[in-house]
Motif scaffolding. Sequence first.
Motif, PDB file in Angstrom:
ATOM      1  N   GLU A   1      -6.549  10.110   1.583  1.00  0.00           N
ATOM      2  CA  GLU A   1      -6.041  11.297   0.897  1.00  0.00           C
ATOM      3  C   GLU A   1      -4.694  11.018   0.226  1.00  0.00           C
ATOM      4  OE1 GLU A   1      -7.339  14.716   1.123  1.00  0.00           O
ATOM      5  OE2 GLU A   1      -9.205  13.775   1.772  1.00  0.00           O
ATOM      6  N   VAL A   2      -3.811  10.320   0.949  1.00  0.00           N
ATOM      7  CA  VAL A   2      -2.454  10.032   0.478  1.00  0.00           C
ATOM      8  C   VAL A   2      -2.241   8.525   0.489  1.00  0.00           C
ATOM      9  CG1 VAL A   2       0.014  10.343   0.943  1.00  0.00           C
ATOM     10  CG2 VAL A   2      -1.577  12.242   1.312  1.00  0.00           C
TER      11      VAL A   2
ATOM     12  N   LEU B   1      -5.113   2.254  -0.780  1.00  0.00           N
ATOM     13  CA  LEU B   1      -3.819   2.908  -0.593  1.00  0.00           C
ATOM     14  C   LEU B   1      -3.089   3.108  -1.921  1.00  0.00           C
ATOM     15  CD1 LEU B   1      -2.527   1.164   2.662  1.00  0.00           C
ATOM     16  CD2 LEU B   1      -3.164   3.563   2.386  1.00  0.00           C
ATOM     17  N   LYS B   2      -3.343   2.232  -2.879  1.00  0.00           N
ATOM     18  CA  LYS B   2      -2.707   2.401  -4.187  1.00  0.00           C
ATOM     19  C   LYS B   2      -3.373   3.497  -5.009  1.00  0.00           C
ATOM     20  CE  LYS B   2      -0.881  -2.272  -4.809  1.00  0.00           C
ATOM     21  NZ  LYS B   2      -1.007  -3.547  -5.555  1.00  0.00           N
ATOM     22  N   CYS B   3      -4.642   3.750  -4.745  1.00  0.00           N
ATOM     23  CA  CYS B   3      -5.403   4.734  -5.526  1.00  0.00           C
ATOM     24  C   CYS B   3      -5.998   5.790  -4.594  1.00  0.00           C
ATOM     25  CB  CYS B   3      -6.506   4.041  -6.316  1.00  0.00           C
ATOM     26  SG  CYS B   3      -5.931   2.710  -7.388  1.00  0.00           S
ATOM     27  N   PRO B   4      -5.166   6.645  -4.011  1.00  0.00           N
ATOM     28  CA  PRO B   4      -5.671   7.658  -3.081  1.00  0.00           C
ATOM     29  C   PRO B   4      -6.407   8.781  -3.807  1.00  0.00           C
ATOM     30  CG  PRO B   4      -3.351   8.008  -3.486  1.00  0.00           C
ATOM     31  CD  PRO B   4      -3.709   6.734  -4.201  1.00  0.00           C
TER      32      PRO B   4
ATOM     33  N   ARG C   1       5.525  -0.300 -10.314  1.00  0.00           N
ATOM     34  CA  ARG C   1       4.822  -1.386 -11.005  1.00  0.00           C
ATOM     35  C   ARG C   1       3.827  -2.115 -10.116  1.00  0.00           C
ATOM     36  NH1 ARG C   1      10.062  -3.596 -14.441  1.00  0.00           N
ATOM     37  NH2 ARG C   1       9.885  -2.050 -16.131  1.00  0.00           N
ATOM     38  N   THR C   2       3.886  -1.914  -8.814  1.00  0.00           N
ATOM     39  CA  THR C   2       2.824  -2.462  -7.972  1.00  0.00           C
ATOM     40  C   THR C   2       1.542  -1.656  -8.148  1.00  0.00           C
ATOM     41  OG1 THR C   2       3.396  -1.120  -6.011  1.00  0.00           O
ATOM     42  CG2 THR C   2       4.514  -3.254  -6.272  1.00  0.00           C
ATOM     43  N   ARG C   3       1.671  -0.428  -8.654  1.00  0.00           N
ATOM     44  CA  ARG C   3       0.498   0.422  -8.935  1.00  0.00           C
ATOM     45  C   ARG C   3       0.099   0.350 -10.408  1.00  0.00           C
ATOM     46  NH1 ARG C   3      -3.081   2.636 -10.701  1.00  0.00           N
ATOM     47  NH2 ARG C   3      -4.155   4.560 -10.082  1.00  0.00           N
ATOM     48  N   TRP C   4       1.094   0.417 -11.307  1.00  0.00           N
ATOM     49  CA  TRP C   4       0.875   0.295 -12.752  1.00  0.00           C
ATOM     50  C   TRP C   4       1.730  -0.875 -13.234  1.00  0.00           C
ATOM     51  CZ3 TRP C   4       1.768   5.212 -10.586  1.00  0.00           C
ATOM     52  CH2 TRP C   4       0.679   6.093 -10.634  1.00  0.00           C
ATOM     53  N   PRO C   5       1.172  -2.093 -13.295  1.00  0.00           N
ATOM     54  CA  PRO C   5       1.969  -3.314 -13.475  1.00  0.00           C
ATOM     55  C   PRO C   5       2.894  -3.346 -14.684  1.00  0.00           C
ATOM     56  CG  PRO C   5      -0.244  -3.878 -12.771  1.00  0.00           C
ATOM     57  CD  PRO C   5      -0.248  -2.393 -13.032  1.00  0.00           C
TER      58      PRO C   5
END
Length: 255
Positions: A17-18, A36-39, A237-241
Amino acid sequence: MDLGGGMFLKGVSNNVEVGFLTLLESLNYCQVGQYLKCPKWPIWVVGSESHYTVLFSLDTNVQNKNELEERESQIRKAFDAQDQSGGGGFITVEGFHQVLRETNIKLPREKLEHLSSTGYIVWSEFWQVILDLDKSLGGLKDSSGLMGKKVFDLYHFNGIAKSVLNGSQVNSGVGSPLQRPRLTKLRVSVPPRWTPEEFMADVTTSSASSRTESFGKDPEISKPEPSQHAPLVDCVRTRWPRAICSWSGDPPSIV
């Protein structure tokens, strides 16, 4: 990852969820998995060296992927499945051929031989080849220039009160500090998936084109975004480089 002594480090195996992002990943101490990066909801707990803060968006569409992001995720997932190095980012030649089959990538013979020449394939080198490989061969090079750009807002909340005066950090003995938590709005721009050379070539072409042609182009693509930096940006940036972040006032704090 095998830590020895019968201990193994694994990520979560299902959607959550989160989510969770951490500064430690940007420092190469660990790697957060895609679940975990894309909940399910655009809410992330952000870990720093000292405590946790919260990053969130009011728009669930920030999680949506365009065609090329989907393709990148597919290739990376296939590569990671063959990575027996514990996240080291390299695979065997045999595993590499399996990745090519699963992702329907048709590498020219000379590129295939070059990547396989050392007996193992490194992700960073493979990825550069994919960026320069035409879409018709399974790569991500798109001569049409339609690689999508994202622009969205994120909000960061740090619940630990900071000593501030008029929005700035207070030096000891100067003024009366106001104790308060902080909520910061970030404007995030994720550029198209171009190499720097392709981006500059497109900007040059755009500036030399006629007025009529320029009306058909996205003006945001032909000029760089203003960029600000703080440790939180490294987490984003670990989620959107390729994310470029900006905000008003003091930098968001994760400490």
